[in-house]
Design a protein around this motif. Structure first.
Motif, PDB file in Angstrom:
ATOM      1  N   ASN A  40       0.883  -1.161   0.000  1.00  0.00           N
ATOM      2  CA  ASN A  40       0.000   0.000   0.000  1.00  0.00           C
ATOM      3  C   ASN A  40       0.925   1.217   0.000  1.00  0.00           C
ATOM      4  O   ASN A  40       2.135   1.069   0.116  1.00  0.00           O
ATOM      5  CB  ASN A  40      -0.970  -0.032   1.199  1.00  0.00           C
ATOM      6  N   PRO A  41       0.379   2.421  -0.127  1.00  0.00           N
ATOM      7  CA  PRO A  41       1.246   3.606  -0.237  1.00  0.00           C
ATOM      8  C   PRO A  41       2.162   3.848   0.957  1.00  0.00           C
ATOM      9  O   PRO A  41       3.175   4.523   0.827  1.00  0.00           O
ATOM     10  CB  PRO A  41       0.255   4.757  -0.384  1.00  0.00           C
ATOM     11  N   TYR A  42       1.820   3.300   2.107  1.00  0.00           N
ATOM     12  CA  TYR A  42       2.648   3.497   3.296  1.00  0.00           C
ATOM     13  C   TYR A  42       3.714   2.420   3.468  1.00  0.00           C
ATOM     14  O   TYR A  42       4.615   2.567   4.276  1.00  0.00           O
ATOM     15  CB  TYR A  42       1.777   3.531   4.558  1.00  0.00           C
ATOM     16  N   HIS A  43       3.604   1.325   2.748  1.00  0.00           N
ATOM     17  CA  HIS A  43       4.536   0.207   2.886  1.00  0.00           C
ATOM     18  C   HIS A  43       5.442   0.171   1.657  1.00  0.00           C
ATOM     19  O   HIS A  43       5.161  -0.506   0.677  1.00  0.00           O
ATOM     20  CB  HIS A  43       3.766  -1.108   3.042  1.00  0.00           C
ATOM     21  N   LYS A  44       6.546   0.916   1.740  1.00  0.00           N
ATOM     22  CA  LYS A  44       7.470   1.041   0.615  1.00  0.00           C
ATOM     23  C   LYS A  44       8.271  -0.243   0.440  1.00  0.00           C
ATOM     24  O   LYS A  44       8.631  -0.896   1.417  1.00  0.00           O
ATOM     25  CB  LYS A  44       8.412   2.220   0.846  1.00  0.00           C
ATOM     26  N   PRO A  45       8.593  -0.579  -0.805  1.00  0.00           N
ATOM     27  CA  PRO A  45       9.377  -1.795  -1.046  1.00  0.00           C
ATOM     28  C   PRO A  45      10.833  -1.631  -0.637  1.00  0.00           C
ATOM     29  O   PRO A  45      11.404  -0.543  -0.751  1.00  0.00           O
ATOM     30  CB  PRO A  45       9.255  -2.005  -2.556  1.00  0.00           C
ATOM     31  N   ASN A  46      11.419  -2.701  -0.179  1.00  0.00           N
ATOM     32  CA  ASN A  46      12.855  -2.723   0.135  1.00  0.00           C
ATOM     33  C   ASN A  46      13.651  -2.784  -1.155  1.00  0.00           C
ATOM     34  O   ASN A  46      13.200  -3.326  -2.149  1.00  0.00           O
ATOM     35  CB  ASN A  46      13.197  -3.932   1.005  1.00  0.00           C
ATOM     36  N   GLY A  47      14.851  -2.224  -1.126  1.00  0.00           N
ATOM     37  CA  GLY A  47      15.764  -2.335  -2.257  1.00  0.00           C
ATOM     38  C   GLY A  47      15.681  -1.220  -3.273  1.00  0.00           C
ATOM     39  O   GLY A  47      16.456  -1.191  -4.219  1.00  0.00           O
ATOM     40  N   VAL A  48      14.752  -0.290  -3.110  1.00  0.00           N
ATOM     41  CA  VAL A  48      14.635   0.834  -4.036  1.00  0.00           C
ATOM     42  C   VAL A  48      15.474   1.989  -3.492  1.00  0.00           C
ATOM     43  O   VAL A  48      15.390   2.309  -2.306  1.00  0.00           O
ATOM     44  CB  VAL A  48      13.162   1.277  -4.194  1.00  0.00           C
ATOM     45  N   CYS A  49      16.278   2.598  -4.355  1.00  0.00           N
ATOM     46  CA  CYS A  49      17.161   3.679  -3.882  1.00  0.00           C
ATOM     47  C   CYS A  49      16.337   4.859  -3.371  1.00  0.00           C
ATOM     48  O   CYS A  49      15.203   5.097  -3.801  1.00  0.00           O
ATOM     49  CB  CYS A  49      18.130   4.107  -4.976  1.00  0.00           C
ATOM     50  N   ALA A  50      16.919   5.604  -2.452  1.00  0.00           N
ATOM     51  CA  ALA A  50      16.231   6.723  -1.793  1.00  0.00           C
ATOM     52  C   ALA A  50      15.826   7.809  -2.785  1.00  0.00           C
ATOM     53  O   ALA A  50      14.756   8.412  -2.646  1.00  0.00           O
ATOM     54  CB  ALA A  50      17.120   7.300  -0.699  1.00  0.00           C
ATOM     55  N   ALA A  51      16.649   8.058  -3.789  1.00  0.00           N
ATOM     56  CA  ALA A  51      16.323   9.107  -4.764  1.00  0.00           C
ATOM     57  C   ALA A  51      15.074   8.744  -5.564  1.00  0.00           C
ATOM     58  O   ALA A  51      14.194   9.588  -5.787  1.00  0.00           O
ATOM     59  CB  ALA A  51      17.503   9.333  -5.706  1.00  0.00           C
ATOM     60  N   LEU A  52      14.974   7.497  -5.981  1.00  0.00           N
ATOM     61  CA  LEU A  52      13.786   7.062  -6.721  1.00  0.00           C
ATOM     62  C   LEU A  52      12.558   7.066  -5.810  1.00  0.00           C
ATOM     63  O   LEU A  52      11.475   7.493  -6.224  1.00  0.00           O
ATOM     64  CB  LEU A  52      13.991   5.673  -7.325  1.00  0.00           C
ATOM     65  N   LEU A  53      12.708   6.619  -4.567  1.00  0.00           N
ATOM     66  CA  LEU A  53      11.569   6.639  -3.634  1.00  0.00           C
ATOM     67  C   LEU A  53      11.025   8.054  -3.471  1.00  0.00           C
ATOM     68  O   LEU A  53       9.810   8.253  -3.361  1.00  0.00           O
ATOM     69  CB  LEU A  53      11.973   6.073  -2.272  1.00  0.00           C
ATOM     70  N   HIS A  54      11.904   9.037  -3.471  1.00  0.00           N
ATOM     71  CA  HIS A  54      11.472  10.425  -3.358  1.00  0.00           C
ATOM     72  C   HIS A  54      10.539  10.794  -4.515  1.00  0.00           C
ATOM     73  O   HIS A  54       9.477  11.397  -4.311  1.00  0.00           O
ATOM     74  CB  HIS A  54      12.690  11.353  -3.329  1.00  0.00           C
ATOM     75  N   VAL A  55      10.898  10.426  -5.730  1.00  0.00           N
ATOM     76  CA  VAL A  55      10.050  10.707  -6.899  1.00  0.00           C
ATOM     77  C   VAL A  55       8.747   9.910  -6.810  1.00  0.00           C
ATOM     78  O   VAL A  55       7.663  10.447  -7.059  1.00  0.00           O
ATOM     79  CB  VAL A  55      10.795  10.378  -8.211  1.00  0.00           C
ATOM     80  N   LEU A  56       8.844   8.647  -6.456  1.00  0.00           N
ATOM     81  CA  LEU A  56       7.647   7.802  -6.373  1.00  0.00           C
ATOM     82  C   LEU A  56       6.652   8.354  -5.364  1.00  0.00           C
ATOM     83  O   LEU A  56       5.436   8.255  -5.571  1.00  0.00           O
ATOM     84  CB  LEU A  56       8.031   6.370  -6.030  1.00  0.00           C
TER      85      LEU A  56
END
Length: 107
Positions: free
Chosen positions: A47-63
């Motif tokens: 769900n939107p609050y449960h971010k996947p592991n292994g994704v870089c912080a910069a991409l998570l910021h955009v997502l």
């Protein structure tokens, strides 16, 4: 548009609504520069609050800018398929990712 009576929503209705959110898949569809992710990499938000592991912080910021739009079914700007968002990582020579809702059966 479907408007719901949020003022009088019961706890049961709230929990049922929450259970219908997600999962959201992200998938790299283009790579133009250096990145530790590989073309075709896929990750899953439960769900939107449960971010996947292994994704870089910069991409998570955009997502983070788009994850709720995808979750709530807001149409994207992609004329070929408004259910998919295509976003670029912050690097100008980086990666392009697709975000879309998966059916509950696909989990």
């Amino acid at each position: 548009m479907n408007y719901m009576d949020k003022k009088n929503m019961t706890d049961k209705e709230y929990k049922e609504m929450w259970s219908r959110l997600g999962p959201i898949q992200i998938k790299m569809i283009e790579k133009t520069g250096l990145c530790h992710h590989s073309l075709g990499d896929e990750f899953l938000y439960k769900n939107p609050y449960h971010k996947p592991n292994g994704v870089c912080a910069a991409l998570l910021h955009v997502l983070d800018w788009y994850i709720w739009r995808v979750t709530l079914g807001f149409p994207s700007w992609e004329a070929d398929d408004r259910s998919i968002y295509r976003v670029h990582c912050p690097s100008r020579k980086g990666t392009v990712w697709e975000l879309c809702i998966l059916s509950k059966e696909a989990e």
